[in-house]
Design a protein around this motif. Structure first.
Motif, short mmCIF file in Angstrom:
data_model
loop_
_atom_site.label_atom_id
_atom_site.label_comp_id
_atom_site.label_asym_id
_atom_site.label_seq_id
_atom_site.Cartn_x
_atom_site.Cartn_y
_atom_site.Cartn_z
N THR A 39 82.05 65.24 17.50
CA THR A 39 83.27 64.49 17.19
C THR A 39 84.46 65.43 17.10
O THR A 39 84.33 66.59 16.69
CB THR A 39 83.09 63.74 15.87
OG1 THR A 39 81.91 62.94 15.95
CG2 THR A 39 84.27 62.83 15.58
N ASN A 55 81.40 58.88 18.84
CA ASN A 55 80.25 58.87 19.75
C ASN A 55 80.25 60.04 20.73
O ASN A 55 79.41 60.10 21.63
CB ASN A 55 80.21 57.56 20.54
CG ASN A 55 80.01 56.36 19.63
OD1 ASN A 55 79.19 56.39 18.72
ND2 ASN A 55 80.78 55.31 19.87
N PRO A 229 72.13 53.81 22.79
CA PRO A 229 72.92 54.44 21.73
C PRO A 229 72.57 55.91 21.53
O PRO A 229 71.47 56.36 21.87
CB PRO A 229 72.56 53.60 20.49
CG PRO A 229 71.23 53.02 20.80
CD PRO A 229 71.19 52.80 22.27
N GLN A 231 73.67 57.39 18.35
CA GLN A 231 73.62 57.56 16.91
C GLN A 231 73.57 56.20 16.24
O GLN A 231 73.80 55.17 16.87
CB GLN A 231 74.83 58.35 16.42
CG GLN A 231 76.15 57.59 16.58
CD GLN A 231 77.32 58.35 16.00
OE1 GLN A 231 77.22 59.53 15.69
NE2 GLN A 231 78.44 57.67 15.83
N GLY A 233 74.62 53.01 14.17
CA GLY A 233 75.87 52.31 13.99
C GLY A 233 75.61 50.83 13.87
O GLY A 233 74.52 50.34 14.19
N ASP A 248 72.70 49.74 16.17
CA ASP A 248 72.22 50.83 17.02
C ASP A 248 71.34 51.74 16.19
O ASP A 248 71.69 52.07 15.04
CB ASP A 248 73.38 51.65 17.59
CG ASP A 248 74.23 50.85 18.57
OD1 ASP A 248 73.94 49.66 18.76
OD2 ASP A 248 75.17 51.43 19.14
N GLU A 756 89.22 54.39 12.40
CA GLU A 756 88.67 55.73 12.19
C GLU A 756 89.52 56.80 12.86
O GLU A 756 89.46 57.98 12.48
CB GLU A 756 87.25 55.81 12.71
CG GLU A 756 87.12 55.61 14.19
CD GLU A 756 85.68 55.72 14.66
OE1 GLU A 756 84.86 56.20 13.87
OE2 GLU A 756 85.39 55.33 15.80
N LYS A 769 84.07 51.87 9.16
CA LYS A 769 84.73 52.76 10.10
C LYS A 769 85.91 52.05 10.76
O LYS A 769 86.92 52.67 11.08
CB LYS A 769 83.74 53.24 11.16
CG LYS A 769 82.68 54.19 10.63
CD LYS A 769 81.78 54.66 11.76
CE LYS A 769 80.73 55.64 11.23
NZ LYS A 769 79.82 56.10 12.31
N ARG A 819 83.02 47.46 11.83
CA ARG A 819 82.12 48.46 12.39
C ARG A 819 81.80 49.46 11.30
O ARG A 819 82.69 49.96 10.60
CB ARG A 819 82.75 49.16 13.60
CG ARG A 819 81.75 50.05 14.33
CD ARG A 819 82.21 50.30 15.75
NE ARG A 819 83.30 51.24 15.81
CZ ARG A 819 83.14 52.57 15.86
NH1 ARG A 819 81.93 53.08 15.83
NH2 ARG A 819 84.17 53.36 15.91
#
Length: 820
Positions: A39, A55, A229, A231, A233, A248, A756, A769, A819
């Motif tokens: 990130t 992501n 996916p 990660q 989420g 996910d 975010e 987020k 989210r």
């Protein structure tokens, strides 16, 4: 952006004033040494930069037609650089794994590799689909704003493409063909589209001239890919129309991943806005999951599963429809008794194995099963009055019926049950050799249908039962007693046990080359199908089709980023079960495949305006159809003649202009012209049920410049009227009247509370987020759009009146998006 600017832009392009595009885009996913998304990686080129999101995804615009260096940097990771040379408007995917020890340098020289542009495929961003308002939001809602796509029913996810009907469109999810329920006759019975937009990664669409690797349908291909996916989420949405949740999940070693979603929908808000007052208690729900397992770089397994339940209960009470003219206003009043109970339960599962022994070869094995159990039960008595309306503004009874001109009743009964099992097994291969690519596939499908149809309708007018037009007995009531038989106006009774075995396959070749300095792409292929229809009391029938197809694309070596494509071939549609069943419910196994010679000539032009990217796509197409199986269209129910007794054609022009009319958002304007006619039994050409001549659509996204967290989404559609609304058993050559034009505007407003990308908004509501709340207004201008006509007899004037069956009126909806 004002309307005057939009009109100016359209006129600007119509007169051919253009600007060449000189940029390209590099995008991808950045991971760290543990294969976790990296990130806030700074990605820069010259004076332009961006950052990777949570992501690890990034997208950066870079200069085209020159070698440039893209730099990746992070506070805890070593810098990486890559040199690229991209063509104008090229999209290049570059995925990177950064480490904390050594700097990385590389060079990529890229030629045009936009395969979707070459194939004539339109790509739609999933984020756009989730944002754009619509009474039945989803993939199909966006498609209705595309040129060549038509639908006059906001409650339905079904659509017609370039003169075809609802059964002529292919839909794939992860390369697996998906199916719709069989018995649905009304858009308000549908509930949910198969596609769960919360799970979608990529959406491709072709409106015709598609390659041999796609199946045996005549009109279009919708190819959807669910995401894998990287990660954990979760996303959630709630509104007055329902709710959805998607999750996910990824294992620690990254070999397992899963994305799942559950949805619930209730259309009461929309149905209760119609003229018919009713007790409406539907329940539409489904669960979907996509599980992936990658034990090695060469082998991958995936499972796609879906369970869907549509429980539809409908009890109409009253209805009043005003129609006529200012000088002669009239109204139809209906009082109902009875109810309708329908249920559609479907289960779908598919396993896909992908094996890549080398970089030049890939093999895929796909097995799937679809099972649906459907019932359609109703007994509804409608007693009506047709009368003149009191139009005196000073009258106490203003708007009421003051004089009754006709009375009557209509009783509809159905006990329809269907059980269908469809299984598939398919093997596919892809091989690259030098500049050539070869693709092949073989597939077996078995369809087992168990169907019982019991439907009848009795019509009474002024106390006298009406016989169907095919029974022409003399009736002088009330002057002389009627001694003929009393029979239902419509009566269908049949029981069918049918099995269909299909063997299909394809092979195709693709190659990229040059003619002088001009880049060209060539594709040629052929597919075939052999099918056998058998069953109880059915004489077995076996037939075979052979369908060659080809595409040729060229990108001239011009300063302008111009692209031309010619595609087409001989397309076949072997009959499905619905196409084999005639109007009396009897299966006709000898029905042949409908076939179409399809030619598409298109131009794709990418350019820059206001220093922002735009694209203009125009296509001319022609279809010559033979062995046509005529049908009637009532709401979303299709009834076939089950006879290849017609020929037809479809011709038209489609235009679409899309780009960043507002910086950072994609909008588009679409226009389409279509003419499609058929000739039944040599009687001459008349309009087909999908002959919708003109189509205009606008999809527009905007935000407040000083408050970018407030966003606007507008979806506007105008279609000229469809043929239809004729009485039952009527001769289509005698009734060629059209419905009124379809006009609809849906608008949505959204306020982003937490973003975010903007940490300052996350001072409260820590778990989220992203968090946004929105207001949607469906049918903004409250237009009265009709889907069919109800025909009522006036015993005094001996006339029949076409009473429009209107769709939804203006409706307000509030939704919340989250989210985690």
């Amino acid at each position: 952006m004002g309307l005057n600017k939009i009109i100016l832009v359209v006129l600007f392009f119509c007169f051919g004033v253009v600007t060449s595009a000189q940029t390209a885009r590099i995008k991808g996913v950045i991971l760290d040494k543990n294969n976790q998304p990296a990130t806030n990686v700074n990605v820069s080129c010259q004076s332009v930069g961006t950052r990777s999101n949570v992501n690890g995804f990034y997208i950066l615009t870079v200069p085209a037609n020159q070698k440039v260096v893209v730099v990746f940097s992070h506070v805890s990771l070593k810098k990486a650089t890559v040199a690229v040379n991209l063509k104008s408007d090229e999209d290049y995917e570059f995925n990177l794994v950064m480490n904390d020890k050594d700097e990385q340098m590389g060079e990529v020289v890229v030629t045009v590799n936009n395969k979707k542009r070459v194939q004539g495929i339109t790509t739609i961003e999933p984020a756009t689909i989730r944002k754009i308002p619509g009474a039945n939001a989803g993939v199909e809602n966006i498609l209705k704003s595309m040129p060549g796509f038509n639908s006059n029913n906001e409650l339905s996810t079904q659509y017609a493409v370039r003169g075809g009907n609802y059964d002529e469109n292919l839909v794939y999810v992860n390369e697996i063909e998906v199916y719709r329920p069989f018995l649905i006759r009304s858009g308000q019975q549908e509930g949910l589209s198969f596609t769960n937009t919360d799970l979608v990664q990529n959406i491709d669409f072709s409106a015709g001239g598609f390659q041999a690797k796609y199946g045996d349908k005549l009109s279009s291909v919708l190819d959807i890919t669910y995401r894998t996916p990287t990660q954990f989420g979760a996303v959630a949405e709630a509104s007055f129309l329902g709710a959805s949740v998607a999750v996910d999940a990824v294992s620690k070693n990254g070999k397992w991943s899963e994305v799942s979603g559950i949805r619930y929908r209730n259309n009461s808000l929309l149905v209760n806005s119609q003229e018919t007052q009713s007790n409406y208690t539907p329940t539409f729900a489904d669960f979907q999951t996509n599980v992936n397992f990658k034990p090695s770089d060469k082998l991958e397994f995936s499972f796609l599963g879906n369970i869907s339940s549509n429980d539809y209960k409908y009890q109409p009470l009253t209805r009043q429809t005003n129609f006529g003219t200012i000088d002669d206003p009239m109204a139809l009043l209906i009082y109902y008794e009875g109810q309708e109970k329908d249920k559609y339960t479907t289960v779908f599962g598919a396993v896909k194995t992908t094996y890549t022994p080398s970089k030049n070869s890939t093999y895929k094995l796909i097995a799937s099963a679809y099972h649906t159990q459907e019932q359609e039960y109703y007994d509804i008595l409608a007693q009506y009055r047709l009368g003149e309306v009191d139009a005196n503004l000073g009258s106490e009874n203003f708007g009421d019926v003051k004089f009754t001109r006709a009375i009557g009743g209509q009783l509809n009964h159905a006990r329809n049950d269907l059980d269908a099992l469809i299984v598939n097994a398919e093997l596919k291969g892809i091989h690259n050799w030098k500049k050539n690519q070869f693709e092949w596939g073989a597939k077996f499908t078995r369809e087992s249908i168990r169907d019982r149809v019991i439907e009848w309708e009795v019509i009474d007018s002024a106390g006298f039962s009406i016989n169907p037009p095919k029974i022409l007995l003399k009736n002088d009531q009330p002057y002389a007693p009627y001694t003929g038989p009393l029979v239902p106006y419509q009566n269908v009774r049949a029981t069918n046990f049918v099995d269909i075995n299909r063997f299909s396959g394809y092979v195709q070749w693709s190659r990229k080359g040059y003619i002088g300095d001009n880049e060209i792409w060539m594709n040629a292929g052929v597919r075939s199908q052999n099918w056998t229809v058998s069953g109880d009391g059915i004489t077995s029938s076996t037939q075979f089709t052979f369908s060659p197809r080809a595409q040729f694309s060229i990108k001239p070596n011009w300063n302008k980023d111009m692209f031309f494509r010619l595609s087409g071939g001989l397309y076949h549609q072997p009959p499905s079960y619905r196409e084999l069943r005639d109007a009396d419910g009897v299966v006709q196994p000898e029905v042949k495949a409908q076939q179409s010679i399809h030619i598409v000539l298109s131009n794709d032009y990418s350019f820059k305006m206001w220093e922002r990217p735009f694209k203009m796509v125009s296509e001319i197409y022609y279809k010559a159809l033979t062995d046509v199986n005529p049908y009637t269209l009532d709401n979303v129910r299709i009834r076939y003649a089950a006879a290849n007794n017609a020929k037809a054609y479809a011709q038209g022009f489609d235009f679409r202009l899309n780009g960043e009319f507002v910086p950072g958002t994609e909008s588009w304007f679409s226009f389409g012209y279509l003419k499609t006619e058929e000739n039944r039994d040599g009687k001459g050409y008349i309009s087909r049920p999908t002959d919708q001549r003109l189509k205009f659509a606008l999809l527009f996204q905007d935000y407040m410049p000083k408050i970018p967290s407030i966003k606007l989404y507008l979806n506007l559609v105008y279609n000229t009227g469809l043929p239809g609304g004729s009485p039952s058993y009527s001769d289509p050559y005698l009734y060629q009247n059209r419905l009124n034009d379809y006009r609809r505007a849906d608008v949505g407003f959204s306020k982003v509370l937490i973003d975010e990308q903007n940490p300052s908004t996350k001072r409260w509501l820590q778990p989220f987020k992203e968090l946004a709340i929105g207001l949607e207004i469906f049918n903004l201008f409250d237009n009265q759009n009709a889907i069919t006509n109800t025909w009522v007899r006036d015993v005094y004037s001996k006339n029949q009146y076409a009473i429009p069956n209107y769709m939804t009126t203006r409706v307000f909806n509030v939704k919340v998006n989250m989210r985690f």
